[in-house]
Design an enzyme around this catalytic site. Structure first.
Site, PDB file in Angstrom:
ATOM      1  N   ASP A  66       7.002  40.312  -4.741  1.00 48.39           N
ATOM      2  CA  ASP A  66       8.123  40.514  -3.830  1.00 48.39           C
ATOM      3  C   ASP A  66       7.658  40.973  -2.448  1.00 48.39           C
ATOM      4  O   ASP A  66       8.180  40.534  -1.426  1.00 48.39           O
ATOM      5  CB  ASP A  66       9.088  41.543  -4.405  1.00 48.39           C
ATOM      6  CG  ASP A  66       9.965  40.956  -5.506  1.00 48.39           C
ATOM      7  OD1 ASP A  66       9.803  39.759  -5.826  1.00 48.39           O
ATOM      8  OD2 ASP A  66      10.812  41.698  -6.051  1.00 48.39           O
ATOM      9  N   ARG A  71       7.152  40.023   3.335  1.00 47.59           N
ATOM     10  CA  ARG A  71       6.312  40.006   4.536  1.00 47.59           C
ATOM     11  C   ARG A  71       6.299  38.612   5.160  1.00 47.59           C
ATOM     12  O   ARG A  71       6.439  38.452   6.370  1.00 47.59           O
ATOM     13  CB  ARG A  71       4.886  40.433   4.189  1.00 47.59           C
ATOM     14  CG  ARG A  71       3.951  40.450   5.393  1.00 47.59           C
ATOM     15  CD  ARG A  71       2.555  40.919   4.984  1.00 47.59           C
ATOM     16  NE  ARG A  71       1.631  40.832   6.087  1.00 47.59           N
ATOM     17  CZ  ARG A  71       1.490  41.753   7.029  1.00 47.59           C
ATOM     18  NH1 ARG A  71       2.247  42.832   6.998  1.00 47.59           N
ATOM     19  NH2 ARG A  71       0.608  41.595   7.997  1.00 47.59           N
ATOM     20  N   ASP A 138      14.871  46.375   3.959  1.00 48.51           N
ATOM     21  CA  ASP A 138      15.500  47.592   4.455  1.00 48.51           C
ATOM     22  C   ASP A 138      14.833  48.105   5.727  1.00 48.51           C
ATOM     23  O   ASP A 138      13.701  47.738   6.066  1.00 48.51           O
ATOM     24  CB  ASP A 138      15.476  48.692   3.386  1.00 48.51           C
ATOM     25  CG  ASP A 138      14.085  48.918   2.786  1.00 48.51           C
ATOM     26  OD1 ASP A 138      13.091  48.878   3.536  1.00 48.51           O
ATOM     27  OD2 ASP A 138      13.998  49.144   1.570  1.00 48.51           O
ATOM     28  N   HIS A 165      21.903  65.732   6.415  1.00 49.27           N
ATOM     29  CA  HIS A 165      20.719  66.584   6.367  1.00 49.27           C
ATOM     30  C   HIS A 165      19.920  66.097   5.163  1.00 49.27           C
ATOM     31  O   HIS A 165      20.310  66.327   4.014  1.00 49.27           O
ATOM     32  CB  HIS A 165      21.110  68.058   6.224  1.00 49.27           C
ATOM     33  CG  HIS A 165      21.766  68.603   7.454  1.00 49.27           C
ATOM     34  ND1 HIS A 165      21.053  69.080   8.528  1.00 49.27           N
ATOM     35  CD2 HIS A 165      23.077  68.712   7.785  1.00 49.27           C
ATOM     36  CE1 HIS A 165      21.882  69.478   9.471  1.00 49.27           C
ATOM     37  NE2 HIS A 165      23.120  69.261   9.058  1.00 49.27           N
ATOM     38  N   THR A 178      17.701  46.501  -4.609  1.00 49.71           N
ATOM     39  CA  THR A 178      16.939  46.753  -5.836  1.00 49.71           C
ATOM     40  C   THR A 178      15.576  47.377  -5.534  1.00 49.71           C
ATOM     41  O   THR A 178      14.721  47.455  -6.416  1.00 49.71           O
ATOM     42  CB  THR A 178      16.734  45.452  -6.631  1.00 49.71           C
ATOM     43  OG1 THR A 178      16.176  44.450  -5.769  1.00 49.71           O
ATOM     44  CG2 THR A 178      18.036  44.945  -7.204  1.00 49.71           C
ATOM     45  N   GLY A 179      15.366  47.818  -4.293  1.00 49.19           N
ATOM     46  CA  GLY A 179      14.097  48.416  -3.897  1.00 49.19           C
ATOM     47  C   GLY A 179      14.221  49.917  -3.708  1.00 49.19           C
ATOM     48  O   GLY A 179      14.708  50.644  -4.582  1.00 49.19           O
ATOM     49  N   TYR A 180      13.802  50.376  -2.536  1.00 49.39           N
ATOM     50  CA  TYR A 180      13.798  51.805  -2.226  1.00 49.39           C
ATOM     51  C   TYR A 180      15.199  52.401  -2.327  1.00 49.39           C
ATOM     52  O   TYR A 180      15.389  53.520  -2.801  1.00 49.39           O
ATOM     53  CB  TYR A 180      13.223  51.987  -0.812  1.00 49.39           C
ATOM     54  CG  TYR A 180      12.851  53.399  -0.428  1.00 49.39           C
ATOM     55  CD1 TYR A 180      12.900  54.460  -1.340  1.00 49.39           C
ATOM     56  CD2 TYR A 180      12.430  53.677   0.869  1.00 49.39           C
ATOM     57  CE1 TYR A 180      12.550  55.741  -0.979  1.00 49.39           C
ATOM     58  CE2 TYR A 180      12.075  54.968   1.248  1.00 49.39           C
ATOM     59  CZ  TYR A 180      12.141  55.995   0.322  1.00 49.39           C
ATOM     60  OH  TYR A 180      11.792  57.256   0.705  1.00 49.39           O
ATOM     61  N   SER A 181      16.200  51.659  -1.889  1.00 45.22           N
ATOM     62  CA  SER A 181      17.579  52.150  -1.936  1.00 45.22           C
ATOM     63  C   SER A 181      18.001  52.478  -3.363  1.00 45.22           C
ATOM     64  O   SER A 181      18.616  53.517  -3.620  1.00 45.22           O
ATOM     65  CB  SER A 181      18.522  51.114  -1.322  1.00 45.22           C
ATOM     66  OG  SER A 181      19.864  51.538  -1.384  1.00 45.22           O
TER      67      SER A 181
END
Length: 282
Positions: A66, A71, A138, A165, A178-181
């Protein structure tokens, strides 16, 4: 379809072994193919350039995972050439084809038996700068250096939304959901949807949740002051690769990019089935 480019992850296709087999196979079937190398960790001397891609290219096969596909997508977004990912890694949501099935997939492509999905991309630029960058997954604002909590003011279409904060904030596409989020507690979104997801990273509030917006909305994130009025220094990262420094008072504007990424599909496997397979046992 006859004209292909193969972009290979330099670390996963050592010595271009699979790339050379694919190029030879396509040429034997009467097509044209050109192999190019991608270094996913940093730009290197053998990194491909847009000028390396022939103008008659109809499909770009991306060998890796992925990360390699993302990239490649952001580097070739202005060419509007569809891509197909070949998974040489482990967990992959974008790469439908495996090494064992790549030649069958090429047969289908050359017989024009495929589908194409449009995936939205995001563009982000610092206020006062004419330079913008794109992301398929993202755009992330995160702290730099120290462990101080960030104060981030978020505006949507000119209207104040919230002050977060947190350790940072993620603005993700459906592809990036489906990644960092997702790891930060965000929702999983069907990848062809036209939505944007805002997810705070380790928010220091009990009632903070992800917010799903229309992809047509303009999001502005302002870097607030640190404790005792200190100047905060942060980084904005696009698809986990290129980074731009920001500090207190700077504003980052994020909106849907004009271009989209076209992902080629061979199988009529639904996103829900792919999700079920990938998450099985997790």
């Amino acid at each position: 379809m006859k004209h292909f480019v193969v972009i290979a992850n330099a670390y996963k296709d050592r010595d271009f072994a699979l790339t050379n087999k694919i190029v030879a196979y396509i040429e034997q079937k009467g097509g044209t193919a050109k192999g190019l190398m991608s270094n996913v960790e940093a730009i290197s001397d053998n990194e491909f350039e847009l000028e390396d891609i022939p103008q008659d290219t109809q499909c770009i096969l991306v060998l890796g995972g992925d990360g390699t596909l993302i990239r490649a997508a952001t580097r070739v977004e202005t060419l509007e050439i569809p891509l197909m990912g070949v998974n040489l890694g482990t967990l992959g949501y974008l790469c439908e084809v495996e090494e064992a099935t790549v030649f069958d997939a090429i047969d289908s492509l050359m017989a024009d038996k495929y589908m194409t999905e449009d995936r939205i991309m995001l563009t982000g630029h610092k206020r006062g700068s004419e330079t913008s960058r794109v992301a398929l997954n993202d755009i992330v604002i995160h702290r730099k250096g120290n462990l101080q909590i960030l104060s981030l003011n978020v505006y949507v279409n000119g209207e104040f939304l919230n002050n977060y904060h947190a350790d940072g904030i993620i603005v993700a596409t459906p592809t990036g959901s489906t990644g960092y989020s997702m790891s930060a507690g965000g929702p999983i979104v069907e990848p062809t949807a036209s939505l944007t997801v805002i997810t705070p990273i380790c928010s220091h509030a009990l009632n903070t949740r992800s917010i799903v917006l229309s992809s047509d909305d303009e999001i502005v994130i302002e870097i607030g002051e640190g404790r005792r009025g200190n100047i905060e220094k942060v980084l904005v990262t696009f698809d986990g690769a290129t980074s731009v420094p920001l500090e207190t008072g700077d504003r980052l504007t994020i909106c849907k990019a004009k271009e989209s990424t076209k992902i080629m599909k061979i199988n009529k496997i639904s996103f829900l089935e792919i999700l079920r397979r990938k998450m099985k046992g997790n």
